[in-house]
Design a protein around this motif. Structure first.
Motif, PDB file in Angstrom:
ATOM      1  N   GLN A 327       0.752  -1.272   0.020  1.00  0.00           N
ATOM      2  CA  GLN A 327       0.025   0.168   0.082  1.00  0.00           C
ATOM      3  C   GLN A 327       0.828   1.380  -0.133  1.00  0.00           C
ATOM      4  O   GLN A 327       0.382   2.412  -0.203  1.00  0.00           O
ATOM      5  N   SER A 328       2.208   0.955   0.154  1.00  0.00           N
ATOM      6  CA  SER A 328       3.058   2.254   0.221  1.00  0.00           C
ATOM      7  C   SER A 328       3.446   2.548  -1.345  1.00  0.00           C
ATOM      8  O   SER A 328       3.259   1.594  -2.146  1.00  0.00           O
ATOM      9  N   SER A 329       3.558   3.985  -1.460  1.00  0.00           N
ATOM     10  CA  SER A 329       3.781   4.327  -2.963  1.00  0.00           C
ATOM     11  C   SER A 329       5.129   4.788  -3.242  1.00  0.00           C
ATOM     12  O   SER A 329       5.353   5.638  -3.928  1.00  0.00           O
ATOM     13  N   GLU A 330       6.107   4.322  -2.073  1.00  0.00           N
ATOM     14  CA  GLU A 330       7.375   4.713  -2.295  1.00  0.00           C
ATOM     15  C   GLU A 330       8.526   3.811  -3.036  1.00  0.00           C
ATOM     16  O   GLU A 330       9.343   4.356  -3.569  1.00  0.00           O
ATOM     17  N   HIS A 331       8.010   2.943  -3.630  1.00  0.00           N
ATOM     18  CA  HIS A 331       8.501   1.900  -4.257  1.00  0.00           C
ATOM     19  C   HIS A 331       8.725   2.138  -5.772  1.00  0.00           C
ATOM     20  O   HIS A 331       7.853   2.738  -6.183  1.00  0.00           O
ATOM     21  N   SER A 332       9.525   1.803  -6.543  1.00  0.00           N
ATOM     22  CA  SER A 332       9.679   1.773  -8.008  1.00  0.00           C
ATOM     23  C   SER A 332       8.487   0.975  -8.531  1.00  0.00           C
ATOM     24  O   SER A 332       7.973   0.061  -7.934  1.00  0.00           O
ATOM     25  N   LYS A 333       8.106   1.041  -9.868  1.00  0.00           N
ATOM     26  CA  LYS A 333       7.105   0.570 -10.535  1.00  0.00           C
ATOM     27  C   LYS A 333       7.522  -1.119 -10.452  1.00  0.00           C
ATOM     28  O   LYS A 333       6.414  -1.899 -10.279  1.00  0.00           O
ATOM     29  N   THR A 334       8.843  -1.522 -10.764  1.00  0.00           N
ATOM     30  CA  THR A 334       9.216  -2.740 -10.772  1.00  0.00           C
ATOM     31  C   THR A 334       8.856  -3.597  -9.453  1.00  0.00           C
ATOM     32  O   THR A 334       8.354  -4.552  -9.421  1.00  0.00           O
ATOM     33  N   ILE A 335       9.402  -2.767  -8.441  1.00  0.00           N
ATOM     34  CA  ILE A 335       9.306  -3.326  -7.050  1.00  0.00           C
ATOM     35  C   ILE A 335       7.628  -3.469  -6.642  1.00  0.00           C
ATOM     36  O   ILE A 335       7.213  -4.554  -6.212  1.00  0.00           O
ATOM     37  N   GLN A 336       7.125  -2.598  -7.024  1.00  0.00           N
ATOM     38  CA  GLN A 336       5.470  -2.558  -7.031  1.00  0.00           C
ATOM     39  C   GLN A 336       4.758  -3.926  -7.607  1.00  0.00           C
ATOM     40  O   GLN A 336       4.045  -4.322  -7.011  1.00  0.00           O
ATOM     41  N   GLU A 337       5.055  -3.979  -9.064  1.00  0.00           N
ATOM     42  CA  GLU A 337       4.518  -5.158  -9.495  1.00  0.00           C
ATOM     43  C   GLU A 337       4.959  -6.431  -9.190  1.00  0.00           C
ATOM     44  O   GLU A 337       3.973  -7.286  -8.658  1.00  0.00           O
ATOM     45  N   ASN A 338       6.254  -6.501  -8.786  1.00  0.00           N
ATOM     46  CA  ASN A 338       6.569  -7.951  -8.117  1.00  0.00           C
ATOM     47  C   ASN A 338       5.889  -8.215  -6.969  1.00  0.00           C
ATOM     48  O   ASN A 338       5.805  -9.201  -6.391  1.00  0.00           O
ATOM     49  N   LEU A 339       5.831  -7.089  -5.940  1.00  0.00           N
ATOM     50  CA  LEU A 339       5.310  -7.202  -4.737  1.00  0.00           C
ATOM     51  C   LEU A 339       3.650  -7.571  -4.865  1.00  0.00           C
ATOM     52  O   LEU A 339       3.143  -8.352  -4.085  1.00  0.00           O
ATOM     53  N   ALA A 340       3.134  -6.826  -5.733  1.00  0.00           N
ATOM     54  CA  ALA A 340       1.454  -7.097  -6.027  1.00  0.00           C
ATOM     55  C   ALA A 340       1.472  -8.785  -6.409  1.00  0.00           C
ATOM     56  O   ALA A 340       0.458  -9.396  -6.125  1.00  0.00           O
ATOM     57  N   ALA A 341       2.362  -9.340  -7.145  1.00  0.00           N
ATOM     58  CA  ALA A 341       2.382 -10.339  -7.634  1.00  0.00           C
ATOM     59  C   ALA A 341       2.283 -11.409  -6.442  1.00  0.00           C
ATOM     60  O   ALA A 341       1.719 -12.722  -6.303  1.00  0.00           O
ATOM     61  N   ALA A 342       3.253 -11.056  -5.783  1.00  0.00           N
ATOM     62  CA  ALA A 342       3.481 -11.880  -4.421  1.00  0.00           C
ATOM     63  C   ALA A 342       2.232 -11.996  -3.529  1.00  0.00           C
ATOM     64  O   ALA A 342       1.762 -12.833  -2.789  1.00  0.00           O
TER      65      ALA A 342
END
Length: 426
Positions: A327-342
């Motif tokens: 839910q944090s917006s501090e991460h890069s797009k790639t990190i956000q996408e990988n985290l969303a997949a997890a």
């Protein structure tokens, strides 16, 4: 040098073998092998003739057939080709002929059963040209590649046709079977007509009360849209296993593919997500927590994998942690996408991640047996350099290979064929 028939009385054959020895042991050994092959041809000829009829009329399916006399036929044996005169029968009105000798001898195409067994076993492990080289170099048996392929396809056809009616018994196991793990997975192979497609493997593994694997049944199938035939075959094996071990707990174990669980949920009491697929998603969380600190990533990942494997409720706790982090917006797009997949993966499967409970019950938590089967059943044989397959040829190899790799089944198949014969046209 060579061999000659001295006498034949009833079921006994006496053969004299003569060998010319040499100062070279290798030369002597080759001479011995040649003489023994000659003796084998003489004995096999006698064995075939022993199984022939005496020429009397026979009845097949209510119709009387009479011999047309003895006719010559060449047969392939482990020791070389033999030609014998045998009775050939036909109805009085003509039509298809019948050779009782070939039915009684379990001849496959023109091969004796032992030679067919040897050739098809070798082809399960290597290409037809490799089998040809092995037969010529190690057995003094020159055989055409096309014949090797024909014999093996014929054996595979019998395996496939008899699959529903011939039940195979597991090897004698000292331990009582407490749990049975069922898995399925796919891997790609190259077909001539349609390119790279997914072939399937299925495994049914028997475990004792301490979680030690005792036996595994392997199933392989060529690429198929919808996988209907493969799943039906796997279902038959599961039904037979449940009939043999009704007291066992049946466990489905696989990665997160939805199609796997659609099948496994119907046939198992417990469902276990492969631990190594689950733990792989924790890497994305480690990167999100410590984007620039590799050592901290490694430490957190190690601790979290241990937590996931050993602590009750760990999967839910990790899911909640990664959900909050996403839910944090501090991460890069790639990190956000990988985290969303997890997050999605754990949300869908955390109910299948109670590894502490599974381990306390000595259930397997990894699908390594099934993933290894992708390599041993399919990749090692069908995906060698330069190989492309037609569906029929690939199906034949997979039928042979699954039977050879499942302990004791290969010999059981040949014992059944020897006992019951086969009524299919080859």
């Amino acid at each position: 040098m060579g061999a000659q028939l001295l006498s034949q009385s009833g079921t006994q054959v006496t053969i004299e073998v003569t060998v010319d020895l040499s100062r070279s042991l290798l030369t002597s050994e080759e001479a011995i092998q040649e003489s023994l092959n000659e003796a084998g041809r003489i004995a096999t000829t006698a064995a075939l003739e022993y199984l022939d009829t005496d020429g009397s009329a026979i009845e097949i399916a209510g119709e009387v057939m009479r011999t047309k006399g003895k006719q010559p036929k060449a047969y392939q044996t482990p020791y070389g080709e033999v030609v014998i005169e045998r009775h050939v029968y036909q109805r009085s009105g003509g039509g298809k002929t019948d050779c009782p000798l070939e039915r009684a001898s379990r001849i496959i195409i023109t091969s004796t059963p032992l030679f067919a067994k040897q050739v098809s076993s070798k082809l399960a492990y290597g290409s037809a040209r490799e089998v040809q080289r092995d037969l010529a170099e190690n057995h003094q048996r020159p055989v055409a590649v096309s014949y090797i392929q024909r014999i093996s396809e014929a054996v595979a056809t019998i395996i496939e046709v008899k699959e529903e009616s011939w039940d195979y018994v597991p090897p004698q196991l000292e331990a009582e079977i407490a749990s049975v793990a069922i898995g399925l997975d796919g891997t790609c192979m190259l077909l001539c007509d349609t390119g790279w497609r997914e072939a399937m493997v299925g495994t049914i593994s028997l475990y004792d009360a301490f979680g030690e694997r005792q036996h595994t049944i392997y199933i392989g199938a060529t690429p198929e849209y919808g996988k209907k035939t493969f799943l039906e075959r796997l279902e038959r094996e599961i039904a037979r296993t449940k009939a043999r071990y009704p007291q066992a707990t049946y466990i489905g174990i696989a990665d997160g593919a939805a199609s796997n669980w659609q099948f496994l949920n119907l046939h198992t009491q417990e469902q276990v997500l492969d631990f190594y697929h689950a733990s792989a998603y924790l890497g994305a969380v480690a990167v999100a927590l410590y984007p620039t600190h590799l050592a901290q990533q490694r430490h957190w990942l190690q601790e979290s994998c241990h937590h996931l494997k050993h602590d009750p409720g760990a999967a839910t706790q990790l899911y909640q942690q990664m959900l909050k982090l996403s839910q944090s917006s501090e991460h890069s797009k790639t990190i956000q996408e990988n985290l969303a997949a997890a997050v999605t993966y754990f949300q869908n499967h955390h109910h299948q991640m109670d590894y502490a409970l599974y381990r306390s019950r000595h259930y397997p938590i990894g699908s390594g047996v099934t993933e290894a089967a992708c390599k041993t059943v399919i990749k090692q044989r069908l995906c060698c350099s330069g190989m492309r397959w037609k569906e029929k040829g690939a199906a034949a190899i997979l039928s042979l290979r699954a039977l050879v790799l499942t302990s004791t089944r290969w010999d059981q198949f040949w014992n059944k064929l020897n006992q019951y014969g086969f009524s299919i046209a080859l």
